[in-house]
Design a protein around this motif. Structure first.
Motif, short mmCIF file in Angstrom:
data_model
loop_
_atom_site.label_atom_id
_atom_site.label_comp_id
_atom_site.label_asym_id
_atom_site.label_seq_id
_atom_site.Cartn_x
_atom_site.Cartn_y
_atom_site.Cartn_z
N ILE A 3 19.98 -13.45 -55.02
CA ILE A 3 19.74 -14.46 -56.12
C ILE A 3 20.44 -13.97 -57.11
O ILE A 3 20.88 -14.62 -58.32
CB ILE A 3 18.21 -14.15 -56.49
N LEU A 4 20.80 -12.47 -57.33
CA LEU A 4 21.64 -11.92 -58.37
C LEU A 4 22.67 -10.97 -57.86
O LEU A 4 22.50 -10.34 -56.88
CB LEU A 4 20.57 -11.19 -59.21
N GLN A 25 23.48 -6.26 -55.65
CA GLN A 25 23.02 -7.46 -55.26
C GLN A 25 21.63 -7.47 -55.07
O GLN A 25 20.92 -6.42 -54.62
CB GLN A 25 23.68 -7.99 -53.96
N ASP A 28 17.15 -12.72 -52.01
CA ASP A 28 15.85 -13.50 -52.44
C ASP A 28 14.47 -12.77 -51.92
O ASP A 28 14.57 -12.22 -51.07
CB ASP A 28 16.32 -14.83 -51.32
N HIS A 29 13.62 -13.04 -52.89
CA HIS A 29 12.16 -12.58 -52.39
C HIS A 29 11.86 -11.23 -52.39
O HIS A 29 11.03 -10.74 -51.68
CB HIS A 29 11.65 -13.25 -51.25
N VAL A 62 23.96 -15.65 -61.11
CA VAL A 62 22.37 -16.02 -60.87
C VAL A 62 22.24 -17.10 -59.96
O VAL A 62 22.63 -18.20 -60.59
CB VAL A 62 21.64 -15.85 -62.22
N CYS A 63 21.58 -16.88 -58.90
CA CYS A 63 21.40 -18.24 -58.08
C CYS A 63 22.87 -18.63 -57.68
O CYS A 63 22.89 -20.18 -57.64
CB CYS A 63 20.50 -18.98 -58.68
N ASN A 77 17.10 -20.38 -64.31
CA ASN A 77 16.59 -19.80 -63.30
C ASN A 77 15.74 -18.44 -63.47
O ASN A 77 15.44 -17.79 -62.73
CB ASN A 77 17.61 -19.51 -62.28
N LYS A 153 13.47 -18.64 -60.37
CA LYS A 153 13.89 -17.86 -59.02
C LYS A 153 13.83 -16.51 -59.34
O LYS A 153 13.80 -15.67 -58.36
CB LYS A 153 15.11 -18.67 -58.69
N LEU A 154 14.05 -15.94 -60.67
CA LEU A 154 14.33 -14.50 -60.93
C LEU A 154 13.62 -14.00 -61.96
O LEU A 154 13.82 -14.78 -63.12
CB LEU A 154 15.85 -14.13 -61.06
N THR A 183 8.57 -15.51 -56.27
CA THR A 183 9.99 -15.14 -57.07
C THR A 183 10.36 -14.04 -56.61
O THR A 183 10.17 -13.16 -55.90
CB THR A 183 9.77 -15.41 -58.63
N THR A 184 11.78 -13.55 -56.97
CA THR A 184 12.59 -12.31 -56.99
C THR A 184 12.14 -11.69 -58.16
O THR A 184 12.49 -12.23 -59.30
CB THR A 184 13.80 -12.84 -56.56
#
Ligand SMILES: Nc1ncnc2c1ncn2[C@@H]1O[C@H](COP(=O)(O)OP(=O)(O)OP(=O)(O)O)[C@@H](O)[C@H]1O
Length: 305
Positions: A3-4, A25, A28-29, A62-63, A77, A153-154, A183-184
Motif C-alpha cells: 500500500i505504501l 514497504q 496491504d492490511h 501510495v496505492c 487514499n 486504504k492507509l 485498512t492498512t
C-alpha cells in the motif's frame, strides 16, 4: 501488494540530513510500527508521505500512485491522525464528523451511516458534549473516527498513544486492532510495548536511516538471546550456584541478583536438561524456572546506539 512504498527517500533541513536513503514497504492490511527515538525523523517521513513536505530525492508511492509535493491526489487514499489533532471545540462529535464528511463531498446518507459506525467503533456514540471538554484520549479517538471517515486504504497515526495514560493507550490500541480489518495502518511511536501488542511489521528509524525492518516475530526470533531465569528460595545464595553453571558447556553467561539467577545459553530448550540436572545435583531450592521471551525492547537496544 504494498500500500505504501518508499524508495531511497532523502530529506535535509539546511545542512542537516534528517532522512537518508529511506526505503521500505508496507503490505496491504498490515499494522506497521514505525519506531524511533524523539527526533529520529518519523514525523518528517509521514509529512513527505502525505505530500506536505518535499523530499530532496527518492520516490514515494501510495496505492501505486506517486506522491508529489503540494498535490494531495494520493491523499484520498490516506487517513491521517496528527500527534495533536485539532477540532472545532464548540461542536459535538456527530456535528464535527458531519462537517468533515460534507467538506470531502460525501453524500448525506453515507455521512450518517459512517458517523454512526465510526462513533461506535471509537466508543463515542451517544456522547453529545462539546469537544472542547474532551480528554486527550477522547480527542485521539475522535481523531481516528475522522481519519477513517473516507474509508482510506492507509491510516497514518503519528504517536497516537504517547500522551495517554495506560487505559487511554489500551483503548486506542484496541480501536486500531479493529480498524486493521478495513485498512492498512502506519503507526509511529517510541513505546515498544504498544508495538508488540498490535503490529505485524516494524521499521526502526535511527538518525534518519532504517536500521531494522521486517516481521515482528521473525525479528524477535532472529535477535533472541536465549535466557533461562531461575528463582531460588530465600535460604540459598544464588552466587553459590553461579560458578558451577558457568562451567557448563551450553552456558555463555550467568548473572545473579538477589534471589534470581539469569543464565544465558545458546539454545534454552536444548540446554534445559543440563541446567536442571546441575541444579538438582547441587540441591538448589528452585522456586521458579522460566525461559525468557525475547522482547522488542532488547532488540531496539541492540540496533539503536
Ligand atoms: N522544519 C524543520 N526545520 C528544521 N529542522 C527540522 C524541521 N522539522 C524537523 N526538523 C528536525 O528534523 C529532525 C527529525 O524531526 P522529526 O520531527 O521528523 O522527528 P520524530 O522522529 O518525529 O521525533 P518526535 O518523536 O520528537 O516527533 C529533528 O532533528 C528536528 O529538529
Amino acid at each position: 501488494m504494498a500500500i505504501l512504498e518508499l524508495d531511497k527517500v532523502s530529506k535535509s533541513f539546511g545542512a542537516v540530513k534528517v532522512i537518508g536513503d529511506l526505503s521500505f514497504q508496507v503490505p496491504d492490511h498490515s499494522v506497521f510500527g514505525f519506531i524511533g527515538k524523539n527526533g529520529a525523523g518519523k514525523t518528517t517521513t509521514m509529512k513527505m508521505i502525505l505530500g506536505f513536505l518535499q523530499q530532496d530525492s527518492g520516490v514515494i508511492h501510495v496505492c501505486g500512485e506517486k506522491v508529489s509535493y503540494g498535490n494531495t491526489k494520493a491523499n484520498r487514499n490516506i487517513g491521517y491522525l496528527p500527534d495533536v489533532p485539532e477540532f472545532y471545540g464548540y461542536m459535538n462529535p456527530k456535528e464535527y464528523l458531519k462537517l468533515c464528511g460534507e467538506i470531502t463531498g460525501l453524500k448525506k446518507e453515507i455521512i450518517q451511516s459512517r458517523t454512526k459506525e465510526l462513533l461506535e467503533l471509537v466508543g463515542l456514540d451517544g456522547v453529545n458534549r462539546r469537544i472542547h471538554g474532551f480528554s486527550r484520549g477522547m480527542k485521539q479517538r475522535l481523531g481516528i473516527a475522522q481519519a477513517l471517515l473516507n474509508e482510506p486504504k492507509l491510516l497514518i497515526c503519528d504517536e497516537p498513544t504517547s500522551a495517554l495514560d495506560p487505559m487511554g493507550r489500551k483503548e486506542i490500541l484496541d480501536i486500531l486492532s479493529l480498524a486493521k480489518n478495513k485498512t492498512t495502518i502506519l503507526f509511529s511511536t517510541h513505546i515498544l510495548s504498544d508495538v508488540e501488542r498490535i503490529c505485524d511489521r516494524i521499521g526502526v528509524l535511527n538518525q534518519g536511516k532504517l536500521v531494522l525492518e521486517g516481521d515482528v516475530s521473525d525479528i524477535k526470533h532472529k535477535y533472541r538471546k536465549d535466557t533461562v531465569r531461575v528463582e531460588v528460595g530465600k535460604s540459598f545464595q544464588p552466587e553459590k550456584a553461579a560458578d558451577g553453571l558457568r562451567k557448563l558447556t551450553a552456558v555463555t553467561n550467568v548473572r545473579t541478583d538477589n534471589r534470581i539467577i539469569e543464565i544465558q545459553v545458546h539454545n534454552a530448550e536444548d540446554s534445559g536438561a543440563d541446567i536442571l540436572a546441575f541444579l538438582l545435583k547441587e540441591a538448589v531450592p528452585v522456586i521458579r524456572y522460566e525461559i525468557m521471551e525475547p522482547s522488542l525492547e532488547n532488540v531496539f537496544l541492540q540496533v539503536v546506539v
